[in-house]
Design an enzyme around this catalytic site. Structure first.
Site, short mmCIF file in Angstrom:
data_model
loop_
_atom_site.label_atom_id
_atom_site.label_comp_id
_atom_site.label_asym_id
_atom_site.label_seq_id
_atom_site.Cartn_x
_atom_site.Cartn_y
_atom_site.Cartn_z
N GLN A 122 -5.12 -0.82 -4.56
CA GLN A 122 -5.74 -1.93 -5.26
C GLN A 122 -6.57 -1.47 -6.46
O GLN A 122 -6.58 -2.14 -7.50
CB GLN A 122 -6.62 -2.73 -4.29
CG GLN A 122 -7.24 -3.95 -4.93
CD GLN A 122 -7.95 -4.83 -3.94
OE1 GLN A 122 -7.60 -4.87 -2.76
NE2 GLN A 122 -8.97 -5.54 -4.40
N CYS A 135 0.84 -1.19 0.00
CA CYS A 135 0.00 0.00 0.00
C CYS A 135 0.89 1.24 0.00
O CYS A 135 1.76 1.39 0.85
CB CYS A 135 -0.90 -0.02 1.23
SG CYS A 135 -1.77 1.52 1.53
N GLU A 136 0.66 2.11 -0.96
CA GLU A 136 1.49 3.31 -1.05
C GLU A 136 1.19 4.31 0.07
O GLU A 136 1.97 5.22 0.30
CB GLU A 136 1.35 3.96 -2.41
CG GLU A 136 -0.01 4.54 -2.70
CD GLU A 136 -0.13 5.06 -4.12
OE1 GLU A 136 -0.83 6.07 -4.30
OE2 GLU A 136 0.44 4.48 -5.05
N HIS A 137 0.08 4.15 0.76
CA HIS A 137 -0.28 5.07 1.84
C HIS A 137 0.32 4.66 3.18
O HIS A 137 0.72 5.51 3.97
CB HIS A 137 -1.80 5.16 1.99
CG HIS A 137 -2.48 5.66 0.77
ND1 HIS A 137 -3.48 4.97 0.14
CD2 HIS A 137 -2.27 6.77 0.04
CE1 HIS A 137 -3.88 5.64 -0.93
NE2 HIS A 137 -3.16 6.74 -1.01
N HIS A 138 0.37 3.35 3.45
CA HIS A 138 0.80 2.87 4.77
C HIS A 138 2.04 1.99 4.73
O HIS A 138 2.53 1.57 5.76
CB HIS A 138 -0.34 2.09 5.43
CG HIS A 138 -1.60 2.87 5.52
ND1 HIS A 138 -2.68 2.62 4.72
CD2 HIS A 138 -1.95 3.92 6.31
CE1 HIS A 138 -3.66 3.46 5.00
NE2 HIS A 138 -3.24 4.28 5.95
N HIS A 160 -5.86 -6.43 3.23
CA HIS A 160 -4.94 -5.31 3.43
C HIS A 160 -4.48 -5.29 4.88
O HIS A 160 -5.30 -5.20 5.80
CB HIS A 160 -5.64 -4.00 3.08
CG HIS A 160 -5.92 -3.86 1.62
ND1 HIS A 160 -5.24 -2.97 0.82
CD2 HIS A 160 -6.77 -4.52 0.80
CE1 HIS A 160 -5.67 -3.08 -0.42
NE2 HIS A 160 -6.61 -4.02 -0.46
N CYS A 181 -3.00 -2.99 6.40
CA CYS A 181 -3.31 -1.72 7.07
C CYS A 181 -4.68 -1.81 7.76
O CYS A 181 -4.91 -1.14 8.76
CB CYS A 181 -3.24 -0.54 6.11
SG CYS A 181 -4.24 -0.69 4.64
#
Length: 143
Positions: free
Chosen positions: A75, A34-37, A103, A105
């Site tokens: 995703q 995940c590019e955010h977490h 996920h 996260c």
């Protein structure tokens, strides 16, 4: 990031033996981040296409899934990139992609939902136009 999905998809076969129905490869395992977490998300891809005079070697689909999954991702974009790459390179009558993933996260932070599965789909060509064809894809994925 330097791998080119078009290069992977460039080797095709013209001898389809008259076959013009959907080709489905299901349960392609993938892992992404995940590019955010920066947490992993792990799941299965189901990819179908309807040949338009040429077919792919089956491993090519799995390799394209891996090319995009190995990048920092969300995703939703991963689903769209797989469908768009196949549509652009192969020019089939249609492409259907479904990803199902857990996920981390969601598992280990914030909501802490251990068994939540995120499902995303992308349809092009005949799959986008034909409700029955989409339904057939979904039934085959669940078979």
């Amino acid at each position: 990031y330097t791998q080119d999905p078009a290069q992977i998809l460039s080797k095709t076969f013209r001898d389809t033996g008259g076959y013009d129905g959907p080709v489905l490869i299901r349960d392609i395992e993938f892992e992404s981040r995940c590019e955010h977490h920066l947490a992993p998300f792990i799941g299965r891809a189901h990819v179908a296409y309807i040949p338009n005079g040429k077919i792919l070697g089956l491993s090519k689909i799995a390799r394209v899934v891996d090319v995009f999954a190995r990048r920092m991702q969300v995703q939703e974009r991963l689903t769209a990139e797989i469908a768009q790459a196949i549509q652009k390179s192969l020019k089939p009558k249609g492409v259907a992609v479904m990803l199902e993933a857990e996920h981390f996260c969601m598992k280990v932070r914030g909501a802490r939902k251990d068994h939540a599965v995120t499902v995303t789909t992308q349809f092009t060509g005949e799959y986008a136009k034909d409700d029955d064809l989409r339904e057939e894809f979904l039934l085959q994925v669940r078979a």
